[in-house]
Write an enzyme that holds these catalytic residues in place. Structure first.
Site, PDB file in Angstrom:
ATOM      1  N   SER A 134       0.821  -1.211   0.000  1.00 56.31           N
ATOM      2  CA  SER A 134       0.000   0.000   0.000  1.00 56.31           C
ATOM      3  C   SER A 134       0.848   1.251   0.000  1.00 56.31           C
ATOM      4  CB  SER A 134      -0.830   0.062   1.287  1.00 56.31           C
ATOM      5  OG  SER A 134      -1.706  -1.005   1.364  1.00 56.31           O
ATOM      6  N   HIS A 157      -1.070  -2.887  -7.404  1.00 53.95           N
ATOM      7  CA  HIS A 157      -1.823  -2.512  -6.194  1.00 53.95           C
ATOM      8  C   HIS A 157      -3.326  -2.591  -6.432  1.00 53.95           C
ATOM      9  CE1 HIS A 157      -2.890   0.650  -2.968  1.00 53.95           C
ATOM     10  NE2 HIS A 157      -2.737  -0.524  -2.413  1.00 53.95           N
ATOM     11  N   GLU A 169      -3.441  -0.161  -9.557  1.00 56.48           N
ATOM     12  CA  GLU A 169      -2.325   0.739  -9.867  1.00 56.48           C
ATOM     13  C   GLU A 169      -1.115  -0.125 -10.243  1.00 56.48           C
ATOM     14  OE1 GLU A 169      -3.321   4.466  -6.839  1.00 56.48           O
ATOM     15  OE2 GLU A 169      -2.199   2.769  -6.062  1.00 56.48           O
ATOM     16  N   ASN A 207      -3.687   5.997  -2.250  1.00 55.33           N
ATOM     17  CA  ASN A 207      -3.371   6.085  -0.818  1.00 55.33           C
ATOM     18  C   ASN A 207      -2.690   7.393  -0.432  1.00 55.33           C
ATOM     19  OD1 ASN A 207      -4.563   3.724  -0.093  1.00 55.33           O
ATOM     20  ND2 ASN A 207      -2.706   2.496  -0.255  1.00 55.33           N
TER      21      ASN A 207
HETATM   22  N1  CAA Z   1     -17.150  -9.971  -3.140  1.00 54.07           N
HETATM   23  C1  CAA Z   1     -17.814  -9.924  -4.305  1.00 54.07           C
HETATM   24  N2  CAA Z   1     -18.588  -8.890  -4.680  1.00 54.07           N
HETATM   25  C2  CAA Z   1     -18.694  -7.864  -3.805  1.00 54.07           C
HETATM   26  C3  CAA Z   1     -18.032  -7.846  -2.567  1.00 54.07           C
HETATM   27  C4  CAA Z   1     -17.237  -8.953  -2.233  1.00 54.07           C
HETATM   28  N3  CAA Z   1     -16.544  -9.036  -1.088  1.00 54.07           N
HETATM   29  N4  CAA Z   1     -18.341  -6.684  -1.938  1.00 54.07           N
HETATM   30  C5  CAA Z   1     -19.154  -6.005  -2.751  1.00 54.07           C
HETATM   31  N5  CAA Z   1     -19.373  -6.711  -3.876  1.00 54.07           N
HETATM   32  C6  CAA Z   1     -20.189  -6.305  -5.018  1.00 54.07           C
HETATM   33  C7  CAA Z   1     -21.655  -6.510  -4.756  1.00 54.07           C
HETATM   34  O1  CAA Z   1     -22.067  -7.830  -5.057  1.00 54.07           O
HETATM   35  C8  CAA Z   1     -22.265  -5.487  -5.699  1.00 54.07           C
HETATM   36  O2  CAA Z   1     -22.208  -5.929  -7.038  1.00 54.07           O
HETATM   37  P1  CAA Z   1     -23.303  -5.464  -8.144  1.00 54.07           P
HETATM   38  O3  CAA Z   1     -23.148  -3.975  -8.262  1.00 54.07           O
HETATM   39  O4  CAA Z   1     -22.897  -6.213  -9.378  1.00 54.07           O
HETATM   40  O5  CAA Z   1     -24.611  -5.885  -7.550  1.00 54.07           O
HETATM   41  C9  CAA Z   1     -21.292  -4.321  -5.586  1.00 54.07           C
HETATM   42  O6  CAA Z   1     -20.039  -4.892  -5.203  1.00 54.07           O
HETATM   43  C10 CAA Z   1     -21.736  -3.321  -4.571  1.00 54.07           C
HETATM   44  O7  CAA Z   1     -21.943  -3.989  -3.330  1.00 54.07           O
HETATM   45  P2  CAA Z   1     -23.217  -3.829  -2.382  1.00 54.07           P
HETATM   46  O8  CAA Z   1     -24.408  -3.425  -3.195  1.00 54.07           O
HETATM   47  O9  CAA Z   1     -23.332  -5.003  -1.484  1.00 54.07           O
HETATM   48  O10 CAA Z   1     -22.805  -2.723  -1.371  1.00 54.07           O
HETATM   49  P3  CAA Z   1     -22.385  -1.265  -1.603  1.00 54.07           P
HETATM   50  O11 CAA Z   1     -23.040  -0.643  -2.767  1.00 54.07           O
HETATM   51  O12 CAA Z   1     -22.507  -0.695  -0.255  1.00 54.07           O
HETATM   52  O13 CAA Z   1     -20.816  -1.401  -1.976  1.00 54.07           O
HETATM   53  C11 CAA Z   1     -18.551  -1.433  -1.448  1.00 54.07           C
HETATM   54  C12 CAA Z   1     -19.910  -2.063  -1.159  1.00 54.07           C
HETATM   55  C13 CAA Z   1     -18.135  -1.724  -2.892  1.00 54.07           C
HETATM   56  C14 CAA Z   1     -17.563  -2.075  -0.488  1.00 54.07           C
HETATM   57  C15 CAA Z   1     -18.688   0.115  -1.220  1.00 54.07           C
HETATM   58  O14 CAA Z   1     -19.141   0.368   0.086  1.00 54.07           O
HETATM   59  C16 CAA Z   1     -17.374   0.853  -1.405  1.00 54.07           C
HETATM   60  O15 CAA Z   1     -16.975   1.162  -2.517  1.00 54.07           O
HETATM   61  N6  CAA Z   1     -16.707   1.162  -0.284  1.00 54.07           N
HETATM   62  C17 CAA Z   1     -15.447   1.873  -0.331  1.00 54.07           C
HETATM   63  C18 CAA Z   1     -14.342   0.864  -0.572  1.00 54.07           C
HETATM   64  C19 CAA Z   1     -13.016   1.532  -0.749  1.00 54.07           C
HETATM   65  O16 CAA Z   1     -12.845   2.744  -0.704  1.00 54.07           O
HETATM   66  N7  CAA Z   1     -11.990   0.678  -0.932  1.00 54.07           N
HETATM   67  C20 CAA Z   1     -10.632   1.138  -1.041  1.00 54.07           C
HETATM   68  C21 CAA Z   1      -9.969   0.952   0.291  1.00 54.07           C
HETATM   69  S1  CAA Z   1      -8.320   1.549   0.254  1.00 54.07           S
HETATM   70  C22 CAA Z   1      -7.447   0.306  -0.427  1.00 54.07           C
HETATM   71  O17 CAA Z   1      -7.950  -0.749  -0.748  1.00 54.07           O
HETATM   72  C23 CAA Z   1      -5.992   0.570  -0.659  1.00 54.07           C
HETATM   73  C24 CAA Z   1      -5.041   0.280   0.436  1.00 54.07           C
HETATM   74  O18 CAA Z   1      -3.910   0.015   0.091  1.00 54.07           O
HETATM   75  C25 CAA Z   1      -5.376   0.371   1.867  1.00 54.07           C
HETATM   76  P1  NAD Z   2      -4.138  -9.272   6.197  1.00 55.64           P
HETATM   77  O1  NAD Z   2      -3.636  -8.986   7.569  1.00 55.64           O
HETATM   78  O2  NAD Z   2      -5.595  -9.462   5.978  1.00 55.64           O
HETATM   79  O3  NAD Z   2      -3.403 -10.570   5.607  1.00 55.64           O
HETATM   80  C1  NAD Z   2      -2.012 -10.720   5.581  1.00 55.64           C
HETATM   81  C2  NAD Z   2      -1.714 -12.212   5.411  1.00 55.64           C
HETATM   82  O4  NAD Z   2      -0.313 -12.353   5.145  1.00 55.64           O
HETATM   83  C3  NAD Z   2      -2.016 -13.035   6.675  1.00 55.64           C
HETATM   84  O5  NAD Z   2      -2.837 -14.127   6.306  1.00 55.64           O
HETATM   85  C4  NAD Z   2      -0.642 -13.507   7.149  1.00 55.64           C
HETATM   86  O6  NAD Z   2      -0.660 -14.781   7.739  1.00 55.64           O
HETATM   87  C5  NAD Z   2       0.103 -13.527   5.817  1.00 55.64           C
HETATM   88  N1  NAD Z   2       1.572 -13.510   5.942  1.00 55.64           N
HETATM   89  C6  NAD Z   2       2.332 -12.810   6.803  1.00 55.64           C
HETATM   90  N2  NAD Z   2       3.643 -13.072   6.565  1.00 55.64           N
HETATM   91  C7  NAD Z   2       3.693 -13.958   5.544  1.00 55.64           C
HETATM   92  C8  NAD Z   2       4.747 -14.610   4.836  1.00 55.64           C
HETATM   93  N3  NAD Z   2       6.017 -14.391   5.139  1.00 55.64           N
HETATM   94  N4  NAD Z   2       4.421 -15.449   3.811  1.00 55.64           N
HETATM   95  C9  NAD Z   2       3.124 -15.664   3.475  1.00 55.64           C
HETATM   96  N5  NAD Z   2       2.095 -15.081   4.119  1.00 55.64           N
HETATM   97  C10 NAD Z   2       2.375 -14.236   5.126  1.00 55.64           C
HETATM   98  O7  NAD Z   2      -3.559  -8.092   5.288  1.00 55.64           O
HETATM   99  P2  NAD Z   2      -4.199  -7.456   3.959  1.00 55.64           P
HETATM  100  O8  NAD Z   2      -5.147  -6.402   4.340  1.00 55.64           O
HETATM  101  O9  NAD Z   2      -4.596  -8.562   3.029  1.00 55.64           O
HETATM  102  O10 NAD Z   2      -2.911  -6.712   3.371  1.00 55.64           O
HETATM  103  C11 NAD Z   2      -1.901  -7.410   2.658  1.00 55.64           C
HETATM  104  C12 NAD Z   2      -1.067  -6.444   1.865  1.00 55.64           C
HETATM  105  O11 NAD Z   2      -1.916  -5.728   0.945  1.00 55.64           O
HETATM  106  C13 NAD Z   2      -0.342  -5.361   2.687  1.00 55.64           C
HETATM  107  O12 NAD Z   2       0.857  -5.051   2.039  1.00 55.64           O
HETATM  108  C14 NAD Z   2      -1.326  -4.198   2.624  1.00 55.64           C
HETATM  109  O13 NAD Z   2      -0.692  -2.957   2.840  1.00 55.64           O
HETATM  110  C15 NAD Z   2      -1.822  -4.326   1.187  1.00 55.64           C
HETATM  111  N6  NAD Z   2      -3.143  -3.738   0.914  1.00 55.64           N
HETATM  112  C16 NAD Z   2      -4.131  -3.772   1.870  1.00 55.64           C
HETATM  113  C17 NAD Z   2      -5.372  -3.230   1.568  1.00 55.64           C
HETATM  114  C18 NAD Z   2      -6.486  -3.241   2.567  1.00 55.64           C
HETATM  115  O14 NAD Z   2      -7.477  -2.522   2.363  1.00 55.64           O
HETATM  116  N7  NAD Z   2      -6.437  -4.024   3.622  1.00 55.64           N
HETATM  117  C19 NAD Z   2      -5.612  -2.702   0.296  1.00 55.64           C
HETATM  118  C20 NAD Z   2      -4.590  -2.710  -0.673  1.00 55.64           C
HETATM  119  C21 NAD Z   2      -3.347  -3.233  -0.337  1.00 55.64           C
END
Ligand code: CAA
Ligand code: NAD
Length: 305
Positions: A134, A157, A169, A207
Site C-alpha cells: 500500500s 496494487h 495501480e 493512498n
Molecule cells: N465480493 C464480491 N462482490 C462484492 C463484494 C465482495 N466481497 N463486496 C461487494 N461486492 C459487489 C456486490 O455484489 C455489488 O455488485 P453489483 O453492483 O454487481 O450488484 C457491488 O459490489 C456493490 O456492493 P453492495 O451493493 O453489497 O454494497 P455497496 O453498494 O454498499 O458497496 C462497497 C460495497 C463496494 C464495499 C462500497 O461500500 C465501497 O466502494 N466502499 C469503499 C471501498 C473503498 O474505498 N476501498 C478502497 C480501500 S483503500 C485500499 O484498498 C488501498 C489500500 O492500500 C489500503
Molecule cells: P491481512 O492482515 O488481511 O493478511 C495478511 C496475510 O499475510 C495473513 O494471512 C498472514 O498470515 C500472511 N503472511 C504474513 N507473513 C507472511 C509470509 N512471510 N508469507 C506468506 N504469508 C504471510 O492483510 P491485507 O489487508 O490482506 O494486506 C496485505 C497487503 O496488501 C499489505 O501489504 C497491505 O498494505 C496491502 N493492501 C491492503 C489493503 C487493505 O485494504 N487491507 C488494500 C490494498 C493493499
C-alpha cells in the site's frame, strides 16, 4: 467459457500461473479474481489456519458473485472456480512453476524483502514478481532480489474488496521493463480490472490522497470535534463517499493503516512526504495494541455484528 477452458485458451506466452502470497483480505481477493478469470492459482500463507481463513473469504465472496451470475447453481459455480485454486504453506513449491507472483503479506519492508529474497532463488527466471504494498517503496522491496529479477519486478496494487473494486495501480521502478509492464497490464485487464500507472512514490495515487484523509478523521475524533458516527454520516451524505472514514478504516484494517503511517514516518525523514501528515496518533496505536483491528478482528471503531 468455463474457468478451465479459459485457462487453456491463454496458452500463448501470457501469464497463466499465478501464485499469491498472503491469504488475508487482499490475497484472498486477488486469488479469487485470478481463478474467476481462468488463471491457475496457488495461494500460499504461513499457516494452514491462515489458508483456511483465505478460502472462507473466497467462498463467501464467490457465493455473492454466483447469486448474480449463476443464481440457479450457486454451489456448482463456486466449486468450479475453487478448482482453479490450490493452497500450500510451502513457499518454494508454491512459486516453482509461477509466471506471476503477487505478494499480499503484512505491510513490513523487512518481511516482504525476506520473502522475495527467498522466492528469487526458487522461481523461474522469467517469473514476474509484483507486490501489492500500500505504501512501501517497490524499488526497496525489489532490491531483495538479484539483478536478474529487477526488470521483472513491479508494484501491482489492488483495492479492497478486490472482487468489487475495478482499479489496479501498476507501479514501475526505474528498472521495470516495458515487457513486464505490458504483461501486467494485459493480465490486469484479463482479470476485469482498470489499470492506471504511477511512479514509485509513497502511497502511489489513491493512498497518497486517501490515507492522510483517514488519519485526519481519527485526529478529529481524538480532539473531540465529532463522533465517528457523525463523521461517517457527514462524508457519506455530504461528500458522496460510499463509506465514511471510520467504516473504511475498519474495512481496510487498523493494523494495516498503522503500518502505512509508520512506514511513511521513515520516508518523511527523507523528505518524500510531509511530516505533519504522518504524526503518530495515540488513539490508533491504542486500538491496534488492544487487538481491535477492524472487521477482520470483529471490532475496530465499530463492533462487527
Ligand atoms: N465480493 C464480491 N462482490 C462484492 C463484494 C465482495 N466481497 N463486496 C461487494 N461486492 C459487489 C456486490 O455484489 C455489488 O455488485 P453489483 O453492483 O454487481 O450488484 C457491488 O459490489 C456493490 O456492493 P453492495 O451493493 O453489497 O454494497 P455497496 O453498494 O454498499 O458497496 C462497497 C460495497 C463496494 C464495499 C462500497 O461500500 C465501497 O466502494 N466502499 C469503499 C471501498 C473503498 O474505498 N476501498 C478502497 C480501500 S483503500 C485500499 O484498498 C488501498 C489500500 O492500500 C489500503
Ligand atoms: P491481512 O492482515 O488481511 O493478511 C495478511 C496475510 O499475510 C495473513 O494471512 C498472514 O498470515 C500472511 N503472511 C504474513 N507473513 C507472511 C509470509 N512471510 N508469507 C506468506 N504469508 C504471510 O492483510 P491485507 O489487508 O490482506 O494486506 C496485505 C497487503 O496488501 C499489505 O501489504 C497491505 O498494505 C496491502 N493492501 C491492503 C489493503 C487493505 O485494504 N487491507 C488494500 C490494498 C493493499
Amino acid at each position: 467459457t468455463s474457468p478451465a477452458s479459459a485457462a487453456a485458451a491463454t496458452d500463448n506466452g501470457k501469464v497463466q500461473r499465478l501464485t499469491v502470497f498472503g491469504a488475508g483480505l487482499m490475497g484472498a481477493g486477488i486469488a479469487q479474481i485470478g481463478a474467476q478469470n481462468g488463471l491457475k492459482v496457488i495461494l500460499s500463507d504461513v499457516t494452514d489456519k491462515a489458508l483456511e481463513n483465505g478460502l472462507n473469504i473466497i467462498t463467501k465472496s464467490l457465493s455473492r458473485v454466483a447469486k448474480k451470475q449463476s443464481p440457479d447453481d450457486v454451489e456448482g459455480f463456486t466449486s468450479q472456480i475453487l478448482k482453479n485454486i490450490e493452497t500450500t504453506t510451502d513457499a518454494g513449491k508454491a512459486v516453482q512453476d509461477a509466471d506471476l507472483v503477487v505478494e499480499a503479506i503484512i505491510e513490513s519492508l523487512k518481511v516482504k524483502r525476506d520473502l522475495f529474497g527467498f522466492l528469487d532463488t526458487k522461481a523461474k527466471e522469467s517469473c514476474i514478481f509484483a507486490t501489492n504494498t500500500s505504501s512501501l517503496s517497490v524499488k526497496e522491496i525489489a532490491e531483495a532480489c538479484g539483478q536478474e529479477r529487477q526488470d521483472k519486478f513491479a508494484g501491482l496494487h489492488f483495492f479492497n474488496p478486490v472482487p468489487a473494486m475495478k482499479l489496479v495501480e501498476i507501479i514501475r521502478t526505474p528498472q521495470t521493463s516495458t515487457e513486464t509492464y505490458e504483461a501486467l497490464r494485459e493480465v490486469t485487464l484479463r482479470m476485469g480490472k482498470a489499470p492506471v500507472t504511477c511512479n514509485d512514490t509513497p502511497g502511489f495515487i489513491v493512498n497518497r490522497l486517501l490515507v492522510p484523509y483517514l488519519l485526519e478523521a481519527i485526529r478529529m475524533v481524538e480532539r473531540g470535534d465529532a463522533t465517528p458516527e457523525d463523521i461517517d454520516t457527514a462524508m457519506e451524505l455530504g461528500a458522496g463517499y460510499p463509506m465514511g472514514p471510520f467504516k473504511l478504516l475498519d474495512f481496510v484494517g487498523l493494523d494495516t493503516t498503522s503500518y502505512i503511517s509508520q512506514g511513511w514516518r521513515d520516508k518523511a525523514a527523507e523528505g518524500a512526504i510531509s511530516e505533519h501528515l504522518v504524526q503518530p496518533i495515540s488513539l490508533l496505536d491504542k486500538l491496534v495494541k488492544e487487538g481491535k483491528l477492524g472487521r477482520k478482528s470483529g471490532q475496530g471503531f465499530y463492533e462487527v455484528s
